[in-house]
Design a protein around this motif. Sequence first.
Motif, mmCIF file in Angstrom:
data_model
loop_
_atom_site.group_PDB
_atom_site.id
_atom_site.type_symbol
_atom_site.label_atom_id
_atom_site.label_comp_id
_atom_site.label_asym_id
_atom_site.label_seq_id
_atom_site.Cartn_x
_atom_site.Cartn_y
_atom_site.Cartn_z
ATOM 1 N N PHE A 45 0.812 -1.210 0.000
ATOM 2 C CA PHE A 45 0.000 0.000 0.000
ATOM 3 C C PHE A 45 0.849 1.266 0.000
ATOM 4 C CE2 PHE A 45 -3.608 -2.515 2.145
ATOM 5 C CZ PHE A 45 -4.189 -2.792 0.923
ATOM 6 N N ALA A 46 1.900 1.282 0.816
ATOM 7 C CA ALA A 46 2.733 2.485 0.895
ATOM 8 C C ALA A 46 3.450 2.740 -0.425
ATOM 9 C CB ALA A 46 3.748 2.339 2.029
ATOM 10 N N GLY A 86 -10.755 7.764 -6.766
ATOM 11 C CA GLY A 86 -9.421 7.421 -6.272
ATOM 12 C C GLY A 86 -9.454 6.298 -5.251
ATOM 13 N N LEU A 87 -10.527 6.240 -4.469
ATOM 14 C CA LEU A 87 -10.676 5.164 -3.488
ATOM 15 C C LEU A 87 -10.947 3.828 -4.182
ATOM 16 C CD1 LEU A 87 -11.006 4.108 -0.583
ATOM 17 C CD2 LEU A 87 -13.419 4.783 -0.716
ATOM 18 N N LEU A 88 -11.845 3.844 -5.177
ATOM 19 C CA LEU A 88 -12.267 2.607 -5.817
ATOM 20 C C LEU A 88 -11.216 2.040 -6.773
ATOM 21 C CD1 LEU A 88 -15.983 3.514 -6.587
ATOM 22 C CD2 LEU A 88 -15.164 1.901 -4.866
ATOM 23 N N LEU A 89 -10.558 2.918 -7.553
ATOM 24 C CA LEU A 89 -9.650 2.433 -8.593
ATOM 25 C C LEU A 89 -8.196 2.294 -8.107
ATOM 26 C CD1 LEU A 89 -11.150 4.210 -11.740
ATOM 27 C CD2 LEU A 89 -11.523 1.897 -10.929
ATOM 28 N N PRO A 90 -7.463 3.388 -7.881
ATOM 29 C CA PRO A 90 -6.055 3.200 -7.464
ATOM 30 C C PRO A 90 -5.908 2.535 -6.100
ATOM 31 C CG PRO A 90 -6.438 5.435 -8.267
ATOM 32 C CD PRO A 90 -7.783 4.806 -8.085
ATOM 33 N N ALA A 91 -6.752 2.947 -5.116
ATOM 34 C CA ALA A 91 -6.551 2.463 -3.748
ATOM 35 C C ALA A 91 -7.004 1.011 -3.590
ATOM 36 C CB ALA A 91 -7.274 3.374 -2.761
ATOM 37 N N LEU A 92 -8.314 0.772 -3.731
ATOM 38 C CA LEU A 92 -8.828 -0.576 -3.510
ATOM 39 C C LEU A 92 -8.622 -1.471 -4.728
ATOM 40 C CD1 LEU A 92 -12.119 0.313 -1.602
ATOM 41 C CD2 LEU A 92 -9.973 -0.550 -0.655
ATOM 42 N N GLY A 93 -8.696 -0.903 -5.921
ATOM 43 C CA GLY A 93 -8.493 -1.705 -7.120
ATOM 44 C C GLY A 93 -7.059 -2.144 -7.273
ATOM 45 N N ASN A 94 -6.157 -1.186 -7.460
ATOM 46 C CA ASN A 94 -4.752 -1.534 -7.661
ATOM 47 C C ASN A 94 -4.072 -1.945 -6.364
ATOM 48 O OD1 ASN A 94 -1.657 -0.416 -7.993
ATOM 49 N ND2 ASN A 94 -2.455 -1.391 -9.835
ATOM 50 N N GLY A 95 -4.425 -1.292 -5.262
ATOM 51 C CA GLY A 95 -3.780 -1.606 -3.987
ATOM 52 C C GLY A 95 -3.986 -3.051 -3.565
ATOM 53 N N LEU A 96 -5.201 -3.578 -3.759
ATOM 54 C CA LEU A 96 -5.467 -4.968 -3.381
ATOM 55 C C LEU A 96 -4.752 -5.951 -4.307
ATOM 56 C CD1 LEU A 96 -9.242 -4.857 -2.355
ATOM 57 C CD2 LEU A 96 -7.234 -5.042 -0.868
ATOM 58 N N VAL A 97 -4.532 -5.558 -5.565
ATOM 59 C CA VAL A 97 -3.730 -6.409 -6.456
ATOM 60 C C VAL A 97 -2.320 -6.544 -5.893
ATOM 61 C CG1 VAL A 97 -2.678 -6.592 -8.743
ATOM 62 C CG2 VAL A 97 -5.060 -5.891 -8.533
ATOM 63 N N MET A 199 -5.315 10.050 -9.218
ATOM 64 C CA MET A 199 -4.094 9.459 -8.695
ATOM 65 C C MET A 199 -3.681 10.106 -7.371
ATOM 66 S SD MET A 199 -1.705 8.455 -11.984
ATOM 67 C CE MET A 199 -1.728 10.026 -12.854
ATOM 68 N N LEU A 200 -3.842 11.422 -7.258
ATOM 69 C CA LEU A 200 -3.454 12.086 -6.018
ATOM 70 C C LEU A 200 -4.350 11.663 -4.853
ATOM 71 C CD1 LEU A 200 -2.621 15.688 -7.312
ATOM 72 C CD2 LEU A 200 -1.041 13.843 -6.715
ATOM 73 N N PHE A 201 -5.656 11.598 -5.087
ATOM 74 C CA PHE A 201 -6.550 11.121 -4.026
ATOM 75 C C PHE A 201 -6.283 9.647 -3.731
ATOM 76 C CE2 PHE A 201 -9.341 14.851 -4.889
ATOM 77 C CZ PHE A 201 -9.478 15.279 -3.573
ATOM 78 N N GLY A 202 -6.010 8.861 -4.782
ATOM 79 C CA GLY A 202 -5.668 7.463 -4.561
ATOM 80 C C GLY A 202 -4.448 7.325 -3.685
ATOM 81 N N SER A 203 -3.471 8.204 -3.871
ATOM 82 C CA SER A 203 -2.269 8.177 -3.049
ATOM 83 C C SER A 203 -2.601 8.413 -1.576
ATOM 84 C CB SER A 203 -1.292 9.252 -3.540
ATOM 85 O OG SER A 203 -0.177 9.356 -2.673
ATOM 86 N N VAL A 204 -3.506 9.349 -1.315
ATOM 87 C CA VAL A 204 -3.902 9.641 0.075
ATOM 88 C C VAL A 204 -4.599 8.429 0.697
ATOM 89 C CG1 VAL A 204 -5.353 11.081 1.543
ATOM 90 C CG2 VAL A 204 -4.055 12.115 -0.340
ATOM 91 N N TRP A 205 -5.556 7.845 -0.042
ATOM 92 C CA TRP A 205 -6.273 6.673 0.475
ATOM 93 C C TRP A 205 -5.313 5.515 0.742
ATOM 94 C CZ3 TRP A 205 -10.730 7.588 2.408
ATOM 95 C CH2 TRP A 205 -11.650 8.449 1.796
ATOM 96 N N LEU A 206 -4.370 5.299 -0.171
ATOM 97 C CA LEU A 206 -3.412 4.207 -0.006
ATOM 98 C C LEU A 206 -2.514 4.426 1.209
ATOM 99 C CD1 LEU A 206 -2.523 3.689 -3.750
ATOM 100 C CD2 LEU A 206 -3.298 1.864 -2.215
ATOM 101 N N LEU A 207 -2.150 5.675 1.455
ATOM 102 C CA LEU A 207 -1.326 5.968 2.625
ATOM 103 C C LEU A 207 -2.092 5.658 3.916
ATOM 104 C CD1 LEU A 207 1.553 7.041 3.020
ATOM 105 C CD2 LEU A 207 0.571 9.281 3.495
ATOM 106 N N LEU A 208 -3.392 5.958 3.917
ATOM 107 C CA LEU A 208 -4.224 5.626 5.080
ATOM 108 C C LEU A 208 -4.310 4.112 5.273
ATOM 109 C CD1 LEU A 208 -7.142 8.194 4.644
ATOM 110 C CD2 LEU A 208 -5.303 8.267 6.339
ATOM 111 N N LEU A 209 -4.492 3.373 4.182
ATOM 112 C CA LEU A 209 -4.530 1.911 4.273
ATOM 113 C C LEU A 209 -3.192 1.365 4.756
ATOM 114 C CD1 LEU A 209 -6.461 1.084 0.974
ATOM 115 C CD2 LEU A 209 -7.325 0.872 3.316
ATOM 116 N N ALA A 210 -2.112 1.976 4.285
ATOM 117 C CA ALA A 210 -0.787 1.551 4.732
ATOM 118 C C ALA A 210 -0.618 1.779 6.234
ATOM 119 C CB ALA A 210 0.293 2.301 3.952
ATOM 120 N N ALA A 211 -1.125 2.904 6.718
ATOM 121 C CA ALA A 211 -1.027 3.204 8.158
ATOM 122 C C ALA A 211 -1.819 2.183 8.972
ATOM 123 C CB ALA A 211 -1.531 4.624 8.424
#
Length: 322
Positions: A45-46, A86-97, A199-211
């Motif tokens: 995630f990070a 950003g939550l649905l695509l980069p964060a949960l979509g790509n992040g879970l991959v 992508m920028l919002f996805g980055s924020v969501w992913l950082l939260l998931l990483a935390a």
Amino acid sequence: MTAPPAVATVPPAAWLVAVALGIVYVVWGSTYLAIRVLVEDLPPFASASWRYLVAGLLLGAVLALRGGVRRLRVARRELVGCAALGLLLPALGNGLVMLGEQKGAPSGIAALLIAAVPLWVIVYRRLTGDRPSARTLLGVLLGFAGLVVLIASQGISGDVPVVACLIIMGATVFWSLGSWSQPRLPLPKDAFVLAVYEMLFGSVWLLLLAAVRGEHLLPTSAPLDAWLAWAYLVTFGSVVAFTAYVWVLSVAPISLVATYAYVNPVVAVFLGWLILSEAVTMPIVIGGAVVVGAVAIVVSAERQKAQADQASTRSTALRVTE
């Protein structure tokens, strides 16, 4: 009074369309390999958060240089839409991959499971009252049967953790939900501006998931190959391939562009076998072929439906004007 003559638009050269489509085929197909290399040493995630932050800033800088900072201005409601996407695509979509591949899913298996995204989109359409054709529904059922074969074969053989496959299946659910929701959200009309904020919002969501997962939030030391894979995902995966995709989508038929959905998995399986020596067993071949074939059926059926709808609309318009 006569109407002014229409300005003829010159279609792009066929070789340019072929190059752009080739980039989407190869680069997006190869990102699964790059992810597999990256998550061996970097937190999923990070590292995805850093990727989308850098890619978003790079693309935003290019747009500002070419069209001025004003081009990046968007309304507040559009920012909300970008945050949701950003939550649905980069964060949960790509992040879970990335998480699924870290848990042990080979890059080829991940790509074959992700190929089911168009099938999930049809499911969402059906749940909201749309009535896809019988051929489309047949393709969906066939595709999900292929997914069952893929996941069950991994569970039986024990080579790949089923949990990793299920995590990637979760990624397909969120990615398809984002794809289905995109036309329904208030978003910037400029696709490139949308990509920047997504992508920028996805980055924020992913950082939260990483935390939440307790990952290292700042870049840490890792082998060179991991950082090279990360740089490849930033430049080629997020900037170059996406730009090629947006451009070819504007100049080529959607039925042609949509073929990436069943070419990417083939590229990913081949590269995983060639470079990482990932096993390609008979169940993987059979299940993958069923999934890819089902997606091809759905894409073809939807193309024919769209053409029939356009013909019906033109026919109605002609009757009205007679």
